[in-house]
Design an enzyme around this catalytic site. Sequence first.
Site, PDB file in Angstrom:
ATOM      1  N   LYS A  43      33.118  43.257  42.649  1.00 15.43           N
ATOM      2  CA  LYS A  43      33.188  43.197  43.495  1.00 15.43           C
ATOM      3  C   LYS A  43      33.422  43.445  44.851  1.00 15.43           C
ATOM      4  O   LYS A  43      33.472  43.554  45.808  1.00 15.43           O
ATOM      5  CB  LYS A  43      34.860  42.873  43.131  1.00 15.43           C
ATOM      6  N   GLY A 101      49.734  46.600  36.178  1.00 13.17           N
ATOM      7  CA  GLY A 101      47.872  47.055  36.599  1.00 13.17           C
ATOM      8  C   GLY A 101      47.731  47.408  38.470  1.00 13.17           C
ATOM      9  O   GLY A 101      49.056  46.729  38.745  1.00 13.17           O
ATOM     10  N   GLY A 137      41.604  45.581  39.995  1.00 14.35           N
ATOM     11  CA  GLY A 137      41.385  44.709  41.654  1.00 14.35           C
ATOM     12  C   GLY A 137      42.177  42.729  40.918  1.00 14.35           C
ATOM     13  O   GLY A 137      42.709  42.524  42.609  1.00 14.35           O
ATOM     14  N   TYR A 193      43.067  35.690  29.323  1.00 15.55           N
ATOM     15  CA  TYR A 193      42.686  34.344  28.582  1.00 15.55           C
ATOM     16  C   TYR A 193      42.482  34.454  27.125  1.00 15.55           C
ATOM     17  O   TYR A 193      41.702  35.658  27.957  1.00 15.55           O
ATOM     18  CB  TYR A 193      43.032  33.711  29.508  1.00 15.55           C
TER      19      TYR A 193
HETATM   20  P1  NDP Z   1      40.263  46.559  36.300  1.00 19.77           P
HETATM   21  O1  NDP Z   1      39.286  46.940  35.491  1.00 19.77           O
HETATM   22  O2  NDP Z   1      40.318  46.739  37.480  1.00 19.77           O
HETATM   23  O3  NDP Z   1      42.273  47.491  36.193  1.00 19.77           O
HETATM   24  C1  NDP Z   1      42.211  46.729  34.571  1.00 19.77           C
HETATM   25  C2  NDP Z   1      43.164  48.122  34.782  1.00 19.77           C
HETATM   26  O4  NDP Z   1      44.426  47.582  33.448  1.00 19.77           O
HETATM   27  C3  NDP Z   1      44.738  48.731  35.482  1.00 19.77           C
HETATM   28  O5  NDP Z   1      45.305  49.080  36.237  1.00 19.77           O
HETATM   29  C4  NDP Z   1      44.747  49.984  33.927  1.00 19.77           C
HETATM   30  O6  NDP Z   1      45.163  51.446  33.837  1.00 19.77           O
HETATM   31  C5  NDP Z   1      44.898  48.887  32.585  1.00 19.77           C
HETATM   32  N1  NDP Z   1      44.824  48.912  31.871  1.00 19.77           N
HETATM   33  C6  NDP Z   1      43.289  48.805  31.117  1.00 19.77           C
HETATM   34  N2  NDP Z   1      44.036  49.217  29.855  1.00 19.77           N
HETATM   35  C7  NDP Z   1      45.053  49.910  29.163  1.00 19.77           C
HETATM   36  C8  NDP Z   1      45.638  49.962  28.783  1.00 19.77           C
HETATM   37  N3  NDP Z   1      45.778  50.304  27.330  1.00 19.77           N
HETATM   38  N4  NDP Z   1      47.478  50.504  28.451  1.00 19.77           N
HETATM   39  C9  NDP Z   1      47.890  50.332  30.153  1.00 19.77           C
HETATM   40  N5  NDP Z   1      46.538  50.032  30.970  1.00 19.77           N
HETATM   41  C10 NDP Z   1      45.326  49.771  31.353  1.00 19.77           C
HETATM   42  O7  NDP Z   1      39.871  45.463  35.788  1.00 19.77           O
HETATM   43  P2  NDP Z   1      40.045  44.061  37.050  1.00 19.77           P
HETATM   44  O8  NDP Z   1      41.813  44.299  37.760  1.00 19.77           O
HETATM   45  O9  NDP Z   1      39.358  43.458  37.694  1.00 19.77           O
HETATM   46  O10 NDP Z   1      40.876  43.158  35.600  1.00 19.77           O
HETATM   47  C11 NDP Z   1      42.425  42.608  34.691  1.00 19.77           C
HETATM   48  C12 NDP Z   1      41.937  41.995  33.986  1.00 19.77           C
HETATM   49  O11 NDP Z   1      42.407  40.685  34.716  1.00 19.77           O
HETATM   50  C13 NDP Z   1      40.596  41.738  33.273  1.00 19.77           C
HETATM   51  O12 NDP Z   1      41.598  42.066  32.218  1.00 19.77           O
HETATM   52  C14 NDP Z   1      40.516  40.718  33.361  1.00 19.77           C
HETATM   53  O13 NDP Z   1      39.946  39.682  32.717  1.00 19.77           O
HETATM   54  C15 NDP Z   1      41.520  39.623  34.630  1.00 19.77           C
HETATM   55  N6  NDP Z   1      41.224  38.636  35.228  1.00 19.77           N
HETATM   56  C16 NDP Z   1      41.875  37.526  35.554  1.00 19.77           C
HETATM   57  C17 NDP Z   1      41.110  36.620  35.653  1.00 19.77           C
HETATM   58  C18 NDP Z   1      41.478  35.261  36.059  1.00 19.77           C
HETATM   59  O14 NDP Z   1      40.987  34.659  36.440  1.00 19.77           O
HETATM   60  N7  NDP Z   1      42.632  34.982  35.439  1.00 19.77           N
HETATM   61  C19 NDP Z   1      40.794  37.013  37.904  1.00 19.77           C
HETATM   62  C20 NDP Z   1      40.185  38.994  37.529  1.00 19.77           C
HETATM   63  C21 NDP Z   1      40.507  39.285  36.324  1.00 19.77           C
HETATM   64  P3  NDP Z   1      44.198  52.334  34.739  1.00 19.77           P
HETATM   65  O15 NDP Z   1      44.156  52.147  35.612  1.00 19.77           O
HETATM   66  O16 NDP Z   1      45.249  53.472  34.724  1.00 19.77           O
HETATM   67  O17 NDP Z   1      43.162  52.853  33.481  1.00 19.77           O
END
Ligand code: NDP
Length: 281
Positions: free
Chosen positions: A67, A130, A133, A225
Amino acid sequence: MKTLLAGVVGWPVAHSLSPRLHGYWLAAHNIAGSYVKLPVARQDFAYVVLALQRAGFAGVNVTIPHKEAAFALAGQIDDAARATQAANLLVFQEDGTILARNTDVFGLRSSLENELGITTLKGRHVVIAGAGGAARAAVVALCALEAQRITVLNRSQGRAEALVRTLASSFQVQLATGNFADWPDLAADVALLVNCTSIGLGHEPQFMLDLKLLPATARVCDVVYQRSGTALVRDARQLGLPAIDGLGMLMYQAVPSFAAFFGITPEVSPALRRYLEVDLA
Ligand code: NDP
């Protein structure tokens, strides 16, 4: 008749629901078009996108991990992509330029409006869990709904601070960071909690914020989801809090993409949701 071509570029991309989603609308509108999965490794992204443009694609959706690269590649950028510094839609324009758009912002806002009945967040406090992105898109969508205060809680504090540094100057909102331990001090006046972590996808631990601390008027939105709904949505509903999952955001973010690729603005409907749920692992 010319077949219109589009697809989703990602790595991995096998799990993507986008081909099923666009396929549903292509069939519903009887359009001679095709929307395909395009697994592309990080180092090949720019090369492949330019090749798809030359091959006659109308454009592509872009997912993890491309992205930010999509944003950097484009000659033109819409406001949402500029604000989030990430794009999930590249439109190949007739004059040969590439337009980068971020439709996750539109997707989340539309889902909040249509599925959770939120038309404004004026004067309200929203907590986002979170800082990746999806959280960036959420901040922009919540600002468009006029939230007064947004607190971003994240496991890695540095990432939350970077998000706030990037976005704070662009919006008239009180934007702050914190960690999950701050939740008990914050929860009492929260109007909306948005989960933008990947917790809930199945393999991660349970969501870390105690929903019982939320006021009875609060709402909950999970961008994740699952076929049988996410644990966060189930827990919120058990407490009597209105809650939605990320399938709505997914469906609504695809609307402007489909319109850009195939020339028709499609409809998000309960039948479409049921059709997608069948394919969720
Ligand atoms: P990123 O990889 O950019 O960010 C992931 C986030 O999750 C970070 O803040 C990370 O924290 C946190 N995280 C992951 N594992 C843990 C954990 N065990 N405990 C605490 N925090 C955790 O992903 P995206 O932002 O792109 O996506 C996040 C979610 O949103 C995904 O599940 C994705 O599928 C979903 N999504 C859904 C969309 C939709 O259309 N419904 C569109 C875009 C995304 P840290 O920074 O500390 O690693």
